[in-house]
Write a protein that holds these residues in place. Structure first.
Motif, short mmCIF file in Angstrom:
data_model
loop_
_atom_site.label_atom_id
_atom_site.label_comp_id
_atom_site.label_asym_id
_atom_site.label_seq_id
_atom_site.Cartn_x
_atom_site.Cartn_y
_atom_site.Cartn_z
N ALA A 125 -12.61 54.70 39.94
CA ALA A 125 -11.15 54.88 39.97
C ALA A 125 -10.48 53.75 40.76
N TYR A 126 -11.15 53.31 41.83
CA TYR A 126 -10.60 52.23 42.67
C TYR A 126 -10.52 50.92 41.89
N ILE A 127 -11.57 50.65 41.10
CA ILE A 127 -11.59 49.44 40.26
C ILE A 127 -10.44 49.49 39.25
N LYS A 128 -10.26 50.66 38.62
CA LYS A 128 -9.17 50.83 37.64
C LYS A 128 -7.82 50.57 38.29
N GLU A 129 -7.66 51.08 39.50
CA GLU A 129 -6.40 50.93 40.24
C GLU A 129 -6.10 49.45 40.52
N LEU A 130 -7.13 48.70 40.95
CA LEU A 130 -6.95 47.27 41.21
C LEU A 130 -6.58 46.52 39.94
N LYS A 131 -7.23 46.87 38.83
CA LYS A 131 -6.94 46.21 37.56
C LYS A 131 -5.53 46.54 37.07
N ALA A 132 -5.09 47.77 37.35
CA ALA A 132 -3.74 48.19 36.96
C ALA A 132 -2.68 47.38 37.72
N GLN A 133 -3.07 46.87 38.89
CA GLN A 133 -2.16 46.03 39.69
C GLN A 133 -2.12 44.58 39.18
N GLY A 134 -2.87 44.32 38.10
CA GLY A 134 -2.86 42.98 37.51
C GLY A 134 -3.90 42.04 38.10
N LYS A 135 -4.85 42.59 38.87
CA LYS A 135 -5.86 41.75 39.49
C LYS A 135 -7.07 41.59 38.57
#
Length: 730
Positions: free
Chosen positions: A605-615
């Motif tokens: 979930a943390y990885i998904k969150e970072l990717k959602a931030q455009g990273k």
């Protein structure tokens, strides 16, 4: 349904358009799931359904397109011998062509009016075309029969037209003289063009061999012969003949040929190939040994378990080879260009010929023919075809040399874009091997207690028990304990000589009647607040000792994280450990963002969150409990230890499990993409500038028409320059 994946050598390719043609022929074959052809190392990496097709059928399809597959099982050293033989033959052809082309060039340029000059040039040029350069004409004819074209088509047409025109003017000069035209000959153009093209191919062949040097080095780690013990006697066998279960003798200084388990004897083995650790590892009965590692002083026998392509070393080699055969996304664009390039050049050459022919200038059709020949020569797509694969091969080879196994070319392109790195704590930043940092023994402790605790913890399955046993390794006395009991996740208990010991967590001991002093509790709480794990020992329900256990940070982690930050990469750490331990490791290594008590799905979930931030996120972990998070990251990096190397989930595996390999990996990806772009830029620019000049665009303004010989030299130089640029990665 059984699927076969195989790397098959391809013969008959001379440019990137050939690779595209072979790839299309394979891809269209029934039952083929995927096919990738690498022009740089002349191999096809094919996956097909065994029930629907066979290697023989694939070979037939490729042959019908003018190329061939070497489908027979062939050892790497045999394949290398074939390649070396082909390279030597090409060198000889180039040398003889050069010796004949030199007098043709001198006569054609300086002594064109010498007696019988044209006949001498014809006599010297004919073997250059029909013997030393015959491969171009043979291949062009094969392709023409299938309505296909490639680089050989351009070479055959350009030199063939020049040769036929010149031969006609040599034997029938009166035909043009009667029309008021001088019967020029262009033998020097045909001879020198073929020499330069052969020279370019020879240099290219030698340079391409350099891109696989690291792979050859890995292959050289496995001995070709070994000693097998059969009925008590030593028998010498080839490594390829050994079957699982056979007993192999290893003498001092020998390389271990296969994977297996030690049966008898002990010795120190240098495993730096796999682990990166310089200190040899003691191997005794039942210990695992791996192919390619080096035995030190002692002798031992081991039972072969993994042979042939099943060994760890072979898996590394296969992985590097598959990576070298893969194509970067940018290469797919190049392949599309290459597939339409040769027909487009043929069209441009024909248009050039007719524009000149109807231009009205002196000797218009003659000039048109020369311009057409020059366009055909200068437009070689070799540089374009070599731009990407040579860089990828050099990068994969260099990575393998450094202990970095990159899954495919796409991973190289991804690595360049990474701006955020997520690290697992245990086994990635830390050693993943808990150790006793400090032991606190109270007044009621003695040497018999140490021996008892060592005996009890030896029976325990808890990970921290091993740390205590290792800490007490110098305790020699062996004690027989009784009434051993384990309360999973909480602690263990046992008795010796009417003394009852309990070893476990503070809560568990208190629940079981522990007696202690408040001052001792305060000291232990302070240690736990600093992130340490504590294991407590009671002796007849009275606190007797406690062990401070930590998973030490790897010595290289701090430097690696500093280097990554300097590259502009944001570092995050995720761990299932408690907050205090995570905080301590973050403080020690300079990690700015961390999360503790993370379960596998929390990490994902943390990885998904970072990717959602455009990273653009890379994740490094051990590939087991981190597998979900690794699969979600843009680039997954596995810390490989021994047999954990072949982790399927990872796009990059770090053989040495050293965090410092990550900045090296990202730096390698950045350099590789930079080199590919440089190669493509020069390959495209060369053709964009070269073709119009060859067609005669400068003639109206400057009266300049490019000599076909110069075009041949420039074409050869473009291929060599691209390969040389790629080799800078090494």
């Amino acid at each position: 349904m059984s699927t076969i994946k195989k790397e098959i050598p391809v013969t008959g390719m001379s440019c990137s358009a050939c690779a595209v043609a072979v790839e299309k022929a394979l891809a269209k074959s029934k039952g083929v799931k995927s096919a990738t052809v690498n022009y740089a190392n002349h191999t096809a990496f094919v996956e097909w359904e065994e029930a629907e097709t066979s290697a023989e059928m694939l070979q037939e399809n490729v042959r019908s397109n003018g190329y061939d597959l070497m489908i027979e099982e062939i050892q790497q050293e045999e394949l290398e011998k074939i390649q070396i033989k082909a390279h030597q033959k090409l060198k000889r052809k180039t040398l003889y062509a050069g010796l004949l082309a030199l007098p043709v060039f001198l006569i054609g340029m300086f002594w064109m009016h010498m007696p019988f000059g044209n006949y001498i040039m014809w006599a010297l040029t004919t073997p250059i075309l029909l013997v030393f350069g015959s491969q171009f004409f043979i291949q062009a004819w094969k392709l023409a029969k299938n309505f296909q074209s490639n680089m050989d088509t351009l070479v055959a047409l350009s030199t063939g037209i020049a040769y036929l025109y010149s031969s006609f003017n040599t034997f029938f000069p009166q035909f043009l003289i009667d029309k008021g035209l001088e019967p020029h000959v262009y033998f020097e153009a045909a001879a020198v063009i073929l020499f330069f093209i052969l020279l370019g191919k020879t240099l290219e062949s030698g340079a391409k061999a350099g891109t696989s040097a690291a792979l050859k080095k890995l292959m050289g780690l496995q001995p070709q012969e070994l000693t097998v013990i059969e009925n008590g006697k030593s028998v010498l066998k080839r490594t390829t003949e050994v079957k699982p279960g056979e007993l192999i003798l290893i003498k001092p200084g020998q390389k271990i040929p296969l994977d297996g388990k030690v049966k008898e004897g002990k010795s120190y083995v240098d495993e730096s190939l796999l682990t990166g650790e310089p200190l040899p590892v003691l191997k005794s009965i039942e210990d695992k040994v791996f192919a390619g590692t080096i035995n030190q002083e002692g002798s031992f026998t081991f039972i072969a378990e993994e042979v042939g392509k099943e060994t760890l070393l072979s898996q590394i080699i296969e992985r590097v080879k598959a990576a070298q055969a893969s194509k970067a996304p940018i290469q797919k664009l190049v392949d599309k260009v290459a597939s339409v390039f040769v027909p487009s050049v043929l069209g441009i050459a024909l248009v050039t010929f007719f524009i000149w022919g109807f231009s009205g200038v002196d000797d218009a059709w003659l000039r048109g023919m020369l311009a057409m020949i020059t366009v055909l020569v200068i437009a070689c797509p070799c540089a374009l075809g070599l731009a990407t694969p040579t860089a990828i091969m050099a990068a994969m080879g260099k990575g393998a040399e450094m202990g970095i196994l990159i899954k495919d070319a796409e991973s190289l392109e991804k690595g360049r874009k990474i701006n955020t790195l997520v690290l697992d704590k245990t086994g990635t930043i830390t050693e993943g091997n808990p150790q006793v940092v400090e032991a606190y023994f109270l007044d009621n402790w003695n040497n018999k207690d140490s021996a008892s605790i060592k005996a009890i913890e030896t029976k325990s399955e808890h990970p921290l028990a091993k740390a205590i046993v290792f800490y007490l390794k110098d305790v020699i006395e062996e004690i027989e304990i009784k009434d051993f009991k384990s309360d999973t996740g909480k602690g263990v208990s046992a008795s010796w000589n009417n003394i009852h010991y309990k070893i476990g967590t503070w809560t568990w001991l208190v629940e079981n009647g522990l007696q202690y002093q408040e001052s001792t509790l305060a000291e232990s709480e302070k240690l736990m607040a600093d992130g340490a794990s504590l294991v407590f020992v009671s002796k007849n329900d009275t606190l007797a000792a406690y062990f401070q256990i930590s998973d030490p940070v790897k010595k290289t982690s701090l430097e690696a994280i500093k280097a990554l930050k300097k590259m502009g990469i944001e570092i995050h750490m995720l761990t299932g450990d408690h907050k205090n331990a995570a905080q301590r490791v973050a403080a020690q290594t300079g990690v700015d963002f961390f999360k503790s008590s993370m379960l596998p799905h929390d990490k994902a979930a943390y990885i998904k969150e970072l990717k959602a931030q455009g990273k653009t996120v890379a994740m490094a972990g051990d590939g087991i409990n981190d597998s979900e998070a690794l699969s979600l990251a843009d680039l997954s990096i596995a810390m490989g230890k021994g047999s954990d190397i072949a982790m399927e989930v990872a796009e990059v595996t770090l053989v040495h499990s050293d965090l410092q390999q990550i900045p090296k990996t990202l730096e390698l990806t950045r350099k590789t993409v930079k080199i590919i772009r440089q190669n493509l830029f020069w390959a495209f620019i060369y053709n964009i500038i070269g073709i119009p000049i060859a067609a005669g665009i400068l003639y109206p303004a400057f009266g300049f028409l490019l000599n076909p010989m110069i075009a041949g030299a420039a074409m050869a130089l473009s291929s060599v320059s691209v390969v040389s640029n790629s080799l800078r990665l090494r």
